[in-house]
Design a protein around this motif. Structure first.
Motif, mmCIF file in Angstrom:
data_model
loop_
_atom_site.group_PDB
_atom_site.id
_atom_site.type_symbol
_atom_site.label_atom_id
_atom_site.label_comp_id
_atom_site.label_asym_id
_atom_site.label_seq_id
_atom_site.Cartn_x
_atom_site.Cartn_y
_atom_site.Cartn_z
ATOM 1 N N PRO A 1 0.804 -1.223 0.000
ATOM 2 C CA PRO A 1 0.000 0.000 0.000
ATOM 3 C C PRO A 1 0.842 1.281 0.000
ATOM 4 C CG PRO A 1 0.018 -0.962 2.167
ATOM 5 C CD PRO A 1 0.751 -1.926 1.265
ATOM 6 N N SER A 2 2.132 1.155 0.203
ATOM 7 C CA SER A 2 3.011 2.329 0.194
ATOM 8 C C SER A 2 4.012 2.178 -0.943
ATOM 9 C CB SER A 2 3.746 2.448 1.528
ATOM 10 O OG SER A 2 4.709 1.422 1.646
ATOM 11 N N ASP A 3 4.956 3.081 -1.016
ATOM 12 C CA ASP A 3 5.967 2.976 -2.064
ATOM 13 C C ASP A 3 7.136 2.078 -1.652
ATOM 14 O OD1 ASP A 3 6.940 4.705 -0.168
ATOM 15 O OD2 ASP A 3 7.804 6.107 -1.598
ATOM 16 N N GLN A 4 7.034 1.464 -0.479
ATOM 17 C CA GLN A 4 8.068 0.546 0.011
ATOM 18 C C GLN A 4 7.632 -0.900 -0.180
ATOM 19 O OE1 GLN A 4 11.086 1.591 1.220
ATOM 20 N NE2 GLN A 4 10.336 3.568 0.497
ATOM 21 N N PRO A 5 8.508 -1.771 -0.661
ATOM 22 C CA PRO A 5 8.139 -3.184 -0.795
ATOM 23 C C PRO A 5 7.990 -3.848 0.575
ATOM 24 C CG PRO A 5 10.438 -2.863 -1.363
ATOM 25 C CD PRO A 5 9.860 -1.496 -1.104
ATOM 26 N N ILE A 6 7.217 -4.917 0.608
ATOM 27 C CA ILE A 6 7.025 -5.699 1.829
ATOM 28 C C ILE A 6 7.762 -7.022 1.648
ATOM 29 C CG2 ILE A 6 5.345 -6.889 3.290
ATOM 30 C CD1 ILE A 6 3.273 -4.799 2.382
ATOM 31 N N HIS A 7 8.664 -7.328 2.560
ATOM 32 C CA HIS A 7 9.430 -8.572 2.503
ATOM 33 C C HIS A 7 8.751 -9.607 3.396
ATOM 34 C CE1 HIS A 7 12.749 -6.645 0.368
ATOM 35 N NE2 HIS A 7 12.452 -5.583 1.113
ATOM 36 N N ILE A 8 8.558 -10.789 2.851
ATOM 37 C CA ILE A 8 7.888 -11.861 3.578
ATOM 38 C C ILE A 8 8.829 -13.055 3.657
ATOM 39 C CG2 ILE A 8 5.909 -13.430 3.604
ATOM 40 C CD1 ILE A 8 4.467 -11.342 1.854
ATOM 41 N N ALA A 9 8.985 -13.591 4.860
ATOM 42 C CA ALA A 9 9.787 -14.793 5.072
ATOM 43 C C ALA A 9 8.973 -15.758 5.927
ATOM 44 C CB ALA A 9 11.108 -14.458 5.749
ATOM 45 N N LEU A 10 8.788 -16.961 5.437
ATOM 46 C CA LEU A 10 8.047 -17.977 6.180
ATOM 47 C C LEU A 10 9.020 -18.849 6.967
ATOM 48 C CD1 LEU A 10 5.541 -19.076 3.384
ATOM 49 C CD2 LEU A 10 5.223 -17.325 5.140
ATOM 50 N N THR A 11 8.515 -19.521 7.970
ATOM 51 C CA THR A 11 9.367 -20.405 8.783
ATOM 52 C C THR A 11 9.852 -21.602 7.976
ATOM 53 O OG1 THR A 11 7.412 -21.535 9.627
ATOM 54 C CG2 THR A 11 8.286 -19.720 10.951
ATOM 55 N N GLY B 1 11.293 -21.280 5.208
ATOM 56 C CA GLY B 1 12.450 -20.827 4.446
ATOM 57 C C GLY B 1 12.067 -20.144 3.136
ATOM 58 N N HIS B 2 10.795 -20.180 2.784
ATOM 59 C CA HIS B 2 10.334 -19.520 1.564
ATOM 60 C C HIS B 2 10.256 -18.011 1.784
ATOM 61 C CE1 HIS B 2 8.779 -23.657 1.063
ATOM 62 N NE2 HIS B 2 9.080 -23.435 -0.218
ATOM 63 N N THR B 3 10.627 -17.248 0.761
ATOM 64 C CA THR B 3 10.571 -15.789 0.854
ATOM 65 C C THR B 3 9.873 -15.209 -0.380
ATOM 66 O OG1 THR B 3 12.718 -15.499 -0.220
ATOM 67 C CG2 THR B 3 12.704 -15.654 2.191
ATOM 68 N N ALA B 4 9.365 -13.988 -0.207
ATOM 69 C CA ALA B 4 8.729 -13.273 -1.312
ATOM 70 C C ALA B 4 8.820 -11.783 -1.025
ATOM 71 C CB ALA B 4 7.266 -13.687 -1.459
ATOM 72 N N VAL B 5 8.704 -10.992 -2.086
ATOM 73 C CA VAL B 5 8.687 -9.534 -1.960
ATOM 74 C C VAL B 5 7.437 -9.036 -2.660
ATOM 75 C CG1 VAL B 5 9.863 -7.380 -2.533
ATOM 76 C CG2 VAL B 5 11.197 -9.397 -1.913
ATOM 77 N N VAL B 6 6.658 -8.222 -1.936
ATOM 78 C CA VAL B 6 5.446 -7.630 -2.488
ATOM 79 C C VAL B 6 5.781 -6.184 -2.840
ATOM 80 C CG1 VAL B 6 3.041 -7.050 -2.056
ATOM 81 C CG2 VAL B 6 4.006 -9.126 -1.068
ATOM 82 N N THR B 7 5.717 -5.857 -4.115
ATOM 83 C CA THR B 7 6.071 -4.525 -4.588
ATOM 84 C C THR B 7 4.850 -3.615 -4.628
ATOM 85 O OG1 THR B 7 5.664 -5.103 -6.889
ATOM 86 C CG2 THR B 7 7.890 -5.516 -6.037
ATOM 87 N N PRO B 8 5.058 -2.299 -4.724
ATOM 88 C CA PRO B 8 3.917 -1.383 -4.858
ATOM 89 C C PRO B 8 3.119 -1.620 -6.145
ATOM 90 C CG PRO B 8 5.858 -0.185 -4.171
ATOM 91 C CD PRO B 8 6.304 -1.575 -4.514
ATOM 92 N N GLU B 9 3.766 -2.103 -7.188
ATOM 93 C CA GLU B 9 3.084 -2.381 -8.451
ATOM 94 C C GLU B 9 2.221 -3.636 -8.372
ATOM 95 O OE1 GLU B 9 6.503 -1.847 -8.333
ATOM 96 O OE2 GLU B 9 6.320 0.261 -8.911
ATOM 97 N N GLY B 10 2.553 -4.521 -7.469
ATOM 98 C CA GLY B 10 1.797 -5.758 -7.285
ATOM 99 C C GLY B 10 2.467 -6.952 -7.921
ATOM 100 N N MET C 1 0.682 -20.030 -0.320
ATOM 101 C CA MET C 1 1.337 -20.187 0.982
ATOM 102 C C MET C 1 1.707 -18.845 1.606
ATOM 103 S SD MET C 1 5.280 -21.396 0.393
ATOM 104 C CE MET C 1 5.347 -22.084 -1.239
ATOM 105 N N PHE C 2 1.805 -17.775 0.803
ATOM 106 C CA PHE C 2 2.176 -16.458 1.304
ATOM 107 C C PHE C 2 0.982 -15.566 1.628
ATOM 108 C CE2 PHE C 2 5.913 -17.610 -1.304
ATOM 109 C CZ PHE C 2 6.906 -17.462 -0.353
ATOM 110 N N HIS C 3 -0.219 -15.934 1.233
ATOM 111 C CA HIS C 3 -1.386 -15.064 1.354
ATOM 112 C C HIS C 3 -1.640 -14.581 2.777
ATOM 113 C CE1 HIS C 3 -3.345 -16.479 -2.666
ATOM 114 N NE2 HIS C 3 -2.125 -15.995 -2.830
ATOM 115 N N LYS C 4 -1.637 -15.486 3.725
ATOM 116 C CA LYS C 4 -1.947 -15.112 5.117
ATOM 117 C C LYS C 4 -0.900 -14.136 5.658
ATOM 118 C CE LYS C 4 -2.938 -17.057 9.651
ATOM 119 N NZ LYS C 4 -3.025 -18.272 10.443
ATOM 120 N N GLU C 5 0.363 -14.434 5.450
ATOM 121 C CA GLU C 5 1.432 -13.568 5.961
ATOM 122 C C GLU C 5 1.459 -12.228 5.226
ATOM 123 O OE1 GLU C 5 4.409 -12.409 8.553
ATOM 124 O OE2 GLU C 5 3.080 -14.133 8.652
ATOM 125 N N ALA C 6 1.189 -12.242 3.933
ATOM 126 C CA ALA C 6 1.150 -10.988 3.166
ATOM 127 C C ALA C 6 0.055 -10.070 3.714
ATOM 128 C CB ALA C 6 0.923 -11.274 1.681
#
Length: 114
Positions: A6-16, A18-27, A33-38
């Motif tokens: 929702p901002s101009d900063q990406p959101i970094h997600i790390a699950l226990t 070991g999987h990781t993802a980055v949510v960007t402002p563009e989408g 597996m990342f939906h709940k944590e995102a």
């Protein structure tokens, strides 16, 4: 399903796991597996058919906030060769479509103050 920051900063997600993802402002599309944590970290779920219709006051404020961030940033792709705001970037930052007329009107107000 896609999520965006929702901002101009990406959101970094790390699950226990070991999987990781980055949510960007563009989408970005995220694996389920990342939906709940995102969502817990503030990412906004959307699809390409989602239309956000804010009130006129909220709309102008969102455009002004996004343009202020673009003006303060150093990303040359935020603006066209003519120096106008890039509507695709502006849409990604606001979460809704912005017309050239709306963008130019708010842009003139912001730059006139400088």
């Amino acid at each position: 399903m896609k999520f965006r920051s929702p901002s101009d900063q990406p959101i970094h997600i790390a699950l226990t796991t070991g999987h990781t993802a980055v949510v960007t402002p563009e989408g970005v599309p995220l694996d389920p597996m990342f939906h709940k944590e995102a969502s817990a970290r503030g990412a906004v779920a959307f699809d390409d058919n989602t239309t956000i219709v804010p009130s006129p006051e909220d709309r102008k404020a969102a455009i002004a906030a996004a343009l202020t961030g673009m003006l303060d940033g150093k990303d040359e792709d935020d603006f066209t060769a003519e120096g106008k705001p890039n509507l695709n970037r502006l849409k990604a930052k606001t979460g809704f479509a912005v017309t050239r007329e709306e963008a130019d009107a708010v842009f003139v107000e912001l730059t006139a103050k400088v």
